[in-house]
Every structure is written in structure tokens, then in C-alpha cells.
Design an enzyme around this catalytic site. Structure first.
Site, PDB file in Angstrom:
ATOM      1  N   GLU A  26       0.836  -1.202   0.000  1.00  0.00           N
ATOM      2  CA  GLU A  26       0.000   0.000   0.000  1.00  0.00           C
ATOM      3  C   GLU A  26       0.870   1.250   0.000  1.00  0.00           C
ATOM      4  OE1 GLU A  26      -2.417   1.924  -0.053  1.00  0.00           O
ATOM      5  OE2 GLU A  26      -4.333   0.870   0.161  1.00  0.00           O
ATOM      6  N   ASP A  71     -10.224   1.565  -3.710  1.00  0.00           N
ATOM      7  CA  ASP A  71      -9.145   1.559  -2.725  1.00  0.00           C
ATOM      8  C   ASP A  71      -8.362   2.872  -2.867  1.00  0.00           C
ATOM      9  OD1 ASP A  71      -6.941   0.706  -1.000  1.00  0.00           O
ATOM     10  OD2 ASP A  71      -7.667  -1.324  -1.312  1.00  0.00           O
ATOM     11  N   ASN A 121      -5.108   3.700   8.286  1.00  0.00           N
ATOM     12  CA  ASN A 121      -5.127   3.163   6.929  1.00  0.00           C
ATOM     13  C   ASN A 121      -4.439   4.172   6.005  1.00  0.00           C
ATOM     14  OD1 ASN A 121      -5.873   0.787   5.450  1.00  0.00           O
ATOM     15  ND2 ASN A 121      -7.408   1.998   4.372  1.00  0.00           N
ATOM     16  N   ASP A 178      -9.051  -6.168  12.436  1.00  0.00           N
ATOM     17  CA  ASP A 178      -9.295  -7.603  12.571  1.00  0.00           C
ATOM     18  C   ASP A 178     -10.590  -7.957  11.862  1.00  0.00           C
ATOM     19  OD1 ASP A 178     -11.538  -7.045  14.292  1.00  0.00           O
ATOM     20  OD2 ASP A 178     -10.189  -6.936  16.012  1.00  0.00           O
ATOM     21  N   ASN A 228      -9.913   5.388   2.620  1.00  0.00           N
ATOM     22  CA  ASN A 228      -8.883   5.007   1.664  1.00  0.00           C
ATOM     23  C   ASN A 228      -8.409   6.196   0.853  1.00  0.00           C
ATOM     24  OD1 ASN A 228      -7.378   2.579   1.112  1.00  0.00           O
ATOM     25  ND2 ASN A 228      -9.301   1.472   1.295  1.00  0.00           N
ATOM     26  N   ARG A 271      -6.815   0.677  13.459  1.00  0.00           N
ATOM     27  CA  ARG A 271      -5.470   1.111  13.075  1.00  0.00           C
ATOM     28  C   ARG A 271      -5.594   2.176  11.994  1.00  0.00           C
ATOM     29  NH1 ARG A 271      -4.813  -0.454   7.934  1.00  0.00           N
ATOM     30  NH2 ARG A 271      -5.559  -2.474   7.211  1.00  0.00           N
TER      31      ARG A 271
END
Length: 284
Positions: free
Chosen positions: A18, A196, A102, A120, A148, A100
Site C-alpha cells: 500500500e 481503494d 489506513n 481484525d 482510503n 489502526r
């Protein structure tokens, strides 16, 4: 509609590649492997270097000091300068324990924009889009699913944002002076995959990675219409940026997690008939 085919740039596989960037000042590529908490850089000499964190990292954005990065981690924002990483903003009050960072990018004023997502498979998708400006964090878009891709128009009046599990890219009015966004509208919806990471070219068209779709779509930022497609030999395409002296080549990251294809998780490039824009740098 133009159709391109991406070429494999590196056969090394990444679990969740990424956050690709090309720093035109030093001609350095960078990208991360989110799950493994690693940042990779590669200069014009072709030598690849890496830095490993002890936690997942969502993105690493070049800062105004050449060779340094603002790293969006699972618990905070870090400044990586050389081989030393220092925590500059604790995010524990903004993230749940199961979330978390991104994707992240610098806006034209040097602010750091970053999103949060679930880390998760046990919790429902959730998060927010944040901005770090002069040491203060503010929420720019609440109740996102998976924050994103981000991009800003050349006239600095529009902001574009990809929320993957809303299967859409949104447009906003953007105020450069304050960093405020408003008047959210759906620019386009994605079918056969989810939106994305993305980047923007010199004509203000968006190049959007389609997770689960083996492609990148070029979309008009005016009306969301489909202008071009880049076929990628990997199931889950995660993000892209423009690279090279002429900024006319896409550098593409993918995810190999849970995939068995020959090139799943590899890096790709694709020469285009258009040019991109230099990335903005964070004022750390």
C-alpha cells in the site's frame, strides 16, 4: 475508452502492499506492507531499503525534509528520519483498541490526512477520516467504513475521498486556507470490486485502484465517468501513484494476502498517455 496493461515491476510479494509515493526531489519510490509493519524505499540507484515497525502501519507520507516520512501507525503518527522513528502524535483517544491507521496523504497546505479502519475480522467495519494540522487532530469525515484514497484538484477547490465499503468515491468542496471540507456528494459508485487508493493526474482525472477487481479505473473528477482502465495481473489492487521524470508512469501496489496467483502481492508499473502531479509533502 483506453485500455492499458500493467507490467510486473518486482516479483517480490507483499502481504498488503500500500501507500505508494514517488518523491520527485530525490527520485525515490516508497511503499509499505501494512500487515508486516514495513516501509520500503528505492532510490534512483535501484537499491531497496526497509524499516520495520513493531506494529501495522497504514501509510508513510514523504515530509518536507527530504528522506523523512510521516508514518501512520496503529497507535500514533511517527516521524521517521533516517533510521530513527519518533512518536509525534498519540492516537489512542481517537482509535478504538481494534482499529489502526489506513491510507494517508498530505494536502496542498502540508497537513497530514489519514483514515482509520478495523484491524481484525471480529469487529464491524468502522472508522473516521482525520487531519493532523500543527499538532492538532480533527475529524474531517465521521463514520467511514474503510477510509482510503484521497486527492485534491489542481485549483485546490475540490477534495476526493474513497470509502471502500461504501463502494464509492466522494467529492467535497475544499478550503485550502482552513482545510475544511463540505458538501459531500457521490462522484461515482464502483461495481465488481471496491474503491481503494488513488491518485490524480494533471488533467484532474482520478486513477482509482479497485480491490477485488484486478484493475485501476481512470475516472473524470467532473462527472465520475469511466475514461480508461489499467488491467493488473493481481486480484486485489490497492493503490497507485505517478512516477518517473515525466510523471507519466503509474506505480502500482497490490495485496497477496489470501491469494495464490503468480503475481498477487507484486508491484507493477504502467506507462500512460497522460501525466500525473507531484505528491504534496507533510510539513512535519
Amino acid at each position: 475508452m483506453k485500455t492499458y496493461t500493467a507490467e510486473v515491476y518486482s516479483t517480490e510479494k507483499y502481504q498488503l502492499g500500500e501507500s505508494p509515493f514517488y518523491d520527485s526531489r530525490t527520485k525515490t519510490l516508497s511503499w509499505v506492507d501494512i500487515s508486516k509493519g514495513r516501509l520500503f524505499t528505492q532510490g534512483p540507484d535501484g537499491v531497496k531499503k526497509s524499516f520495520t515497525f513493531d506494529k501495522p502501519i497504514g501509510a508513510a507520507v514523504p515530509s518536507e525534509k527530504e528522506g523523512s516520512y510521516l508514518v501512520a501507525g496503529s497507535d500514533g503518527i511517527y516521524l521517521l528520519d533516517g533510521e530513527k522513528a519518533s512518536l509525534i502524535k498519540n492516537l489512542s483517544e481517537y482509535y478504538e483498541a481494534y482499529q489502526r491507521s489506513n491510507d494517508a496523504k498530505a494536502d496542498p497546505a502540508g497537513r497530514l490526512w489519514f483514515g482509520s479502519s478495523v484491524n481484525d475480522d471480529n469487529h464491524q467495519a468502522s472508522g473516521n477520516l482525520f487531519c493532523l494540522d500543527k499538532g492538532k487532530v480533527s475529524c474531517k469525515q465521521a463514520d467511514t467504513k474503510i477510509s482510503n484514497g484521497m486527492a485534491w484538484s489542481s485549483d485546490r477547490k475540490k477534495f476526493y475521498f474513497s470509502d471502500s465499503l461504501q463502494y464509492a468515491v466522494f467529492s467535497y468542496d475544499y478550503d485550502l486556507a482552513t482545510g475544511e471540507i463540505s458538501n459531500r456528494k457521490v462522484l461515482f459508485k464502483v461495481e465488481n470490486g471496491v474503491s481503494d487508493g488513488m491518485c490524480i493526474d494533471s488533467e484532474d482525472n482520478l486513477w482509482v485502484a479497485i480491490w477485488g477487481g484486478r484493475r485501476i479505473e481512470c475516472r473524470s473528477s467532473k462527472d465520475g465517468s469511466l475514461l480508461a482502465r489499467v488491467n493488473v495481473d493481481a486480484q486485489n489492487v490497492t493503490s497507485c501513484c505517478f512516477m518517473g521524470d515525466n510523471l507519466d508512469t503509474l506505480f502500482i501496489t497490490t495485496s497477496g494476502q489470501g491469494q495464490t496467483g503468480e503475481h498477487d502481492g507484486c508491484l507493477f508499473t504502467c506507462k500512460l498517455d497522460t501525466k500525473g502531479c507531484q505528491c504534496d509533502y507533510v510539513k512535519a
